[in-house]
Design a protein around this motif. Structure first.
Motif, PDB file in Angstrom:
ATOM      1  N   LYS A   1     -28.273 -42.184 -13.182  1.00  0.00           N
ATOM      2  CA  LYS A   1     -27.102 -42.667 -12.438  1.00  0.00           C
ATOM      3  C   LYS A   1     -26.432 -43.825 -13.182  1.00  0.00           C
ATOM      4  O   LYS A   1     -25.200 -43.878 -13.309  1.00  0.00           O
ATOM      5  CB  LYS A   1     -27.541 -43.113 -11.040  1.00  0.00           C
ATOM      6  CG  LYS A   1     -26.423 -43.666 -10.166  1.00  0.00           C
ATOM      7  CD  LYS A   1     -25.621 -42.553  -9.533  1.00  0.00           C
ATOM      8  CE  LYS A   1     -24.682 -43.099  -8.475  1.00  0.00           C
ATOM      9  NZ  LYS A   1     -23.984 -42.038  -7.747  1.00  0.00           N
ATOM     10  N   PHE A   2     -27.243 -44.733 -13.699  1.00  0.00           N
ATOM     11  CA  PHE A   2     -26.714 -45.895 -14.406  1.00  0.00           C
ATOM     12  C   PHE A   2     -26.017 -45.475 -15.701  1.00  0.00           C
ATOM     13  O   PHE A   2     -24.961 -46.025 -16.060  1.00  0.00           O
ATOM     14  CB  PHE A   2     -27.845 -46.880 -14.716  1.00  0.00           C
ATOM     15  CG  PHE A   2     -27.380 -48.155 -15.351  1.00  0.00           C
ATOM     16  CD1 PHE A   2     -26.742 -49.124 -14.598  1.00  0.00           C
ATOM     17  CD2 PHE A   2     -27.561 -48.385 -16.712  1.00  0.00           C
ATOM     18  CE1 PHE A   2     -26.298 -50.308 -15.173  1.00  0.00           C
ATOM     19  CE2 PHE A   2     -27.127 -49.555 -17.302  1.00  0.00           C
ATOM     20  CZ  PHE A   2     -26.495 -50.524 -16.531  1.00  0.00           C
TER      21      PHE A   2
ATOM     22  N   LYS B   1     -35.600 -55.409 -13.678  1.00  0.00           N
ATOM     23  CA  LYS B   1     -35.382 -56.359 -14.773  1.00  0.00           C
ATOM     24  C   LYS B   1     -34.539 -55.740 -15.877  1.00  0.00           C
ATOM     25  O   LYS B   1     -33.713 -56.414 -16.515  1.00  0.00           O
ATOM     26  CB  LYS B   1     -36.720 -56.825 -15.326  1.00  0.00           C
ATOM     27  CG  LYS B   1     -36.614 -57.969 -16.322  1.00  0.00           C
ATOM     28  CD  LYS B   1     -37.993 -58.477 -16.731  1.00  0.00           C
ATOM     29  CE  LYS B   1     -37.873 -59.656 -17.702  1.00  0.00           C
ATOM     30  NZ  LYS B   1     -39.223 -60.156 -18.097  1.00  0.00           N
ATOM     31  N   GLU B   2     -34.711 -54.436 -16.102  1.00  0.00           N
ATOM     32  CA  GLU B   2     -33.930 -53.748 -17.124  1.00  0.00           C
ATOM     33  C   GLU B   2     -32.480 -53.543 -16.696  1.00  0.00           C
ATOM     34  O   GLU B   2     -31.627 -53.230 -17.529  1.00  0.00           O
ATOM     35  CB  GLU B   2     -34.587 -52.407 -17.471  1.00  0.00           C
ATOM     36  CG  GLU B   2     -35.900 -52.567 -18.226  1.00  0.00           C
ATOM     37  CD  GLU B   2     -36.589 -51.242 -18.503  1.00  0.00           C
ATOM     38  OE1 GLU B   2     -35.898 -50.198 -18.467  1.00  0.00           O
ATOM     39  OE2 GLU B   2     -37.808 -51.240 -18.739  1.00  0.00           O
ATOM     40  N   GLY B   3     -32.221 -53.698 -15.394  1.00  0.00           N
ATOM     41  CA  GLY B   3     -30.847 -53.763 -14.932  1.00  0.00           C
ATOM     42  C   GLY B   3     -30.224 -52.490 -14.396  1.00  0.00           C
ATOM     43  O   GLY B   3     -29.061 -52.496 -13.994  1.00  0.00           O
ATOM     44  N   TYR B   4     -30.993 -51.387 -14.360  1.00  0.00           N
ATOM     45  CA  TYR B   4     -30.372 -50.142 -13.889  1.00  0.00           C
ATOM     46  C   TYR B   4     -30.616 -49.868 -12.409  1.00  0.00           C
ATOM     47  O   TYR B   4     -30.163 -48.853 -11.870  1.00  0.00           O
ATOM     48  CB  TYR B   4     -30.800 -48.952 -14.752  1.00  0.00           C
ATOM     49  CG  TYR B   4     -32.281 -48.618 -14.762  1.00  0.00           C
ATOM     50  CD1 TYR B   4     -32.843 -47.800 -13.778  1.00  0.00           C
ATOM     51  CD2 TYR B   4     -33.110 -49.078 -15.779  1.00  0.00           C
ATOM     52  CE1 TYR B   4     -34.186 -47.474 -13.794  1.00  0.00           C
ATOM     53  CE2 TYR B   4     -34.451 -48.755 -15.817  1.00  0.00           C
ATOM     54  CZ  TYR B   4     -34.987 -47.948 -14.830  1.00  0.00           C
ATOM     55  OH  TYR B   4     -36.325 -47.628 -14.852  1.00  0.00           O
ATOM     56  N   VAL B   5     -31.299 -50.756 -11.727  1.00  0.00           N
ATOM     57  CA  VAL B   5     -31.508 -50.633 -10.294  1.00  0.00           C
ATOM     58  C   VAL B   5     -31.676 -52.029  -9.712  1.00  0.00           C
ATOM     59  O   VAL B   5     -32.130 -52.948 -10.408  1.00  0.00           O
ATOM     60  CB  VAL B   5     -32.750 -49.759  -9.980  1.00  0.00           C
ATOM     61  CG1 VAL B   5     -34.029 -50.430 -10.454  1.00  0.00           C
ATOM     62  CG2 VAL B   5     -32.842 -49.439  -8.491  1.00  0.00           C
ATOM     63  N   ARG B   6     -31.264 -52.187  -8.460  1.00  0.00           N
ATOM     64  CA  ARG B   6     -31.567 -53.417  -7.723  1.00  0.00           C
ATOM     65  C   ARG B   6     -32.568 -53.046  -6.636  1.00  0.00           C
ATOM     66  O   ARG B   6     -32.239 -52.256  -5.735  1.00  0.00           O
ATOM     67  CB  ARG B   6     -30.297 -54.021  -7.120  1.00  0.00           C
ATOM     68  CG  ARG B   6     -29.422 -54.703  -8.152  1.00  0.00           C
ATOM     69  CD  ARG B   6     -28.420 -55.635  -7.513  1.00  0.00           C
ATOM     70  NE  ARG B   6     -27.765 -56.469  -8.512  1.00  0.00           N
ATOM     71  CZ  ARG B   6     -27.025 -57.525  -8.229  1.00  0.00           C
ATOM     72  NH1 ARG B   6     -26.830 -57.869  -6.960  1.00  0.00           N
ATOM     73  NH2 ARG B   6     -26.469 -58.237  -9.187  1.00  0.00           N
TER      74      ARG B   6
ATOM     75  N   LEU C   1     -32.072 -35.896  -6.673  1.00  0.00           N
ATOM     76  CA  LEU C   1     -31.563 -36.451  -5.427  1.00  0.00           C
ATOM     77  C   LEU C   1     -31.286 -37.947  -5.562  1.00  0.00           C
ATOM     78  O   LEU C   1     -30.316 -38.474  -5.008  1.00  0.00           O
ATOM     79  CB  LEU C   1     -32.552 -36.188  -4.287  1.00  0.00           C
ATOM     80  CG  LEU C   1     -32.710 -34.717  -3.882  1.00  0.00           C
ATOM     81  CD1 LEU C   1     -33.858 -34.547  -2.883  1.00  0.00           C
ATOM     82  CD2 LEU C   1     -31.416 -34.163  -3.291  1.00  0.00           C
ATOM     83  N   THR C   2     -32.135 -38.632  -6.321  1.00  0.00           N
ATOM     84  CA  THR C   2     -31.923 -40.059  -6.568  1.00  0.00           C
ATOM     85  C   THR C   2     -30.674 -40.283  -7.403  1.00  0.00           C
ATOM     86  O   THR C   2     -29.858 -41.168  -7.106  1.00  0.00           O
ATOM     87  CB  THR C   2     -33.141 -40.662  -7.278  1.00  0.00           C
ATOM     88  OG1 THR C   2     -34.312 -40.499  -6.469  1.00  0.00           O
ATOM     89  CG2 THR C   2     -32.936 -42.139  -7.573  1.00  0.00           C
ATOM     90  N   ALA C   3     -30.506 -39.472  -8.447  1.00  0.00           N
ATOM     91  CA  ALA C   3     -29.354 -39.628  -9.333  1.00  0.00           C
ATOM     92  C   ALA C   3     -28.040 -39.380  -8.607  1.00  0.00           C
ATOM     93  O   ALA C   3     -26.989 -39.915  -9.001  1.00  0.00           O
ATOM     94  CB  ALA C   3     -29.494 -38.677 -10.521  1.00  0.00           C
ATOM     95  N   ALA C   4     -28.096 -38.606  -7.548  1.00  0.00           N
ATOM     96  CA  ALA C   4     -26.873 -38.292  -6.785  1.00  0.00           C
ATOM     97  C   ALA C   4     -26.557 -39.341  -5.721  1.00  0.00           C
ATOM     98  O   ALA C   4     -25.494 -39.273  -5.087  1.00  0.00           O
ATOM     99  CB  ALA C   4     -27.023 -36.927  -6.118  1.00  0.00           C
TER     100      ALA C   4
END
Length: 341
Positions: free
Chosen positions: A98-99, A160-165, A69-72
């Motif tokens: 998702k990223f 920090k890894e950049g795939y989520v804010r 659900l998160t990935a969508a």
């Protein structure tokens, strides 16, 4: 992101969650939003669908479901998992997927609480320590034993890894009886936790209560103004995402005034005296046996938690209700609770 923004809500039928979801449904751009919510109760899921919400039946422990659900989704709003590290890891795996597919970080609005800055005063004293949500260096001084912090550190690493804010909405004591279409439909909780717990224990023991001397101080925020912040945050991110702090710089305290446990206890006592339920308005100290009975042995209600909402206000949040409103809300809360006892 596509022209349709896909939202995934966690904790959508809770006290805070239902108020926030309703505001997003009423957003001026809601025609371009698609809403999905994870719901435990199949009956609530069916009712939510009547409000154009795609309700999926499941629990926080359904790791693969949460990940999918998160990935969508483009935006995940979590209002139920502040202490659930497993849930956080499931969402983060979804964000990574998702990223990998899009190359763009998703938005994660995660609900925490000012218990993260609480001490161990046990109601015996106040504190001069005030935490500033606009000072990430100060926030980073929190010990690894602070409540919720294991979840937040995991999310900050992902940011920090950049795939989520990631943005941490961090309310103090939320008060007031929730209202709206989800409450009217029997989908949502209408009461908060702290003040109703004090009211119910006071009724049970025949006198208002407090931890220790009740000298500890907590901030407060009205449920409607707390829910409003989520919209202010979303609007600020949409308008200029690079101007809105996230990750280690992404804490947003929700508070507008402070109260001592003693003063809240006395106001509860005053309301109970007026309603003929107790004979004195003065709160007395919970015995250890009562702390064990009512609060699982925790002195949480006796902690100090003091903060400044500078960061929250910097993005346009303008709370108006103060501690005076908190005190005025107590008698109606008592009356509402008495209806259902």
């Amino acid at each position: 992101m596509s022209s349709t923004l896909k939202f995934f809500f966690i904790g959508a039928t809770g006290y805070v969650g239902s108020s926030v979801l309703e505001r997003f449904l009423d957003h001026p751009e809601a025609n371009n939003f698609e809403f999905t919510a994870l719901v435990r109760d199949p009956r609530k899921a069916e009712k939510l669908k009547q409000f154009s919400v795609n309700a999926i039946v499941g629990s926080f422990d359904d790791a693969k479901l949460v990940e999918d659900l998160t990935a969508a989704a483009d935006i995940v709003v979590d209002m139920g998992g502040s202490d659930n590290l497993g849930l956080a890891k499931s969402t983060l795996r979804g964000f990574q997927r998702k990223f990998q597919e899009t190359g763009k970080p998703s938005i994660f609005i995660h609900t925490s609480g000012t218990i993260i800055i609480a001490d161990d005063a046990a109601g015996l004293h106040s504190s001069d320590v005030v935490w500033n949500d606009a000072d990430p260096d100060q926030i980073e001084q929190l010990p690894p034993t602070a409540p919720h912090i294991d979840v937040e550190l995991e999310i900050i690493r992902a940011d920090k890894e950049g795939y989520v804010r990631a943005y941490f909405v961090t309310p103090g004591t939320i008060y007031g009886i929730a209202s709206g279409k989800f409450v009217d439909a029997g989908l949502a909780h209408k009461h908060s936790i702290q003040v109703p717990a004090l009211i119910k224990t006071s009724l049970d023991r025949g006198q208002a209560g407090m931890i220790g001397k009740g000298l500890n101080i907590w901030p407060n925020v009205h449920i409607d103004e707390a829910a409003d912040f989520y919209i202010d945050l979303y609007n600020a991110i949409k308008a200029n995402p690079d101007s809105v702090g996230h990750g280690r710089d992404g804490f947003y305290f929700l508070l507008n005034g402070e109260h001592s446990l003693y003063d809240v206890g006395k106001e509860i006592g005053r309301a109970l005296v007026a309603l003929g339920k107790v004979t004195t308005e003065v709160p007395s100290t919970y015995t250890q046996e009562e702390v064990n009975k009512y609060f699982g042995g925790s002195n949480f209600l006796g902690t100090n938690s003091r903060g400044l909402a500078n960061h929250s206000k910097s993005i346009g949040w303008k709370p108006k209700k103060t501690t005076q409103d908190l005190m005025a809300s107590i008698k109606p809360e008592v009356e509402e609770i008495l209806k259902h006892l």
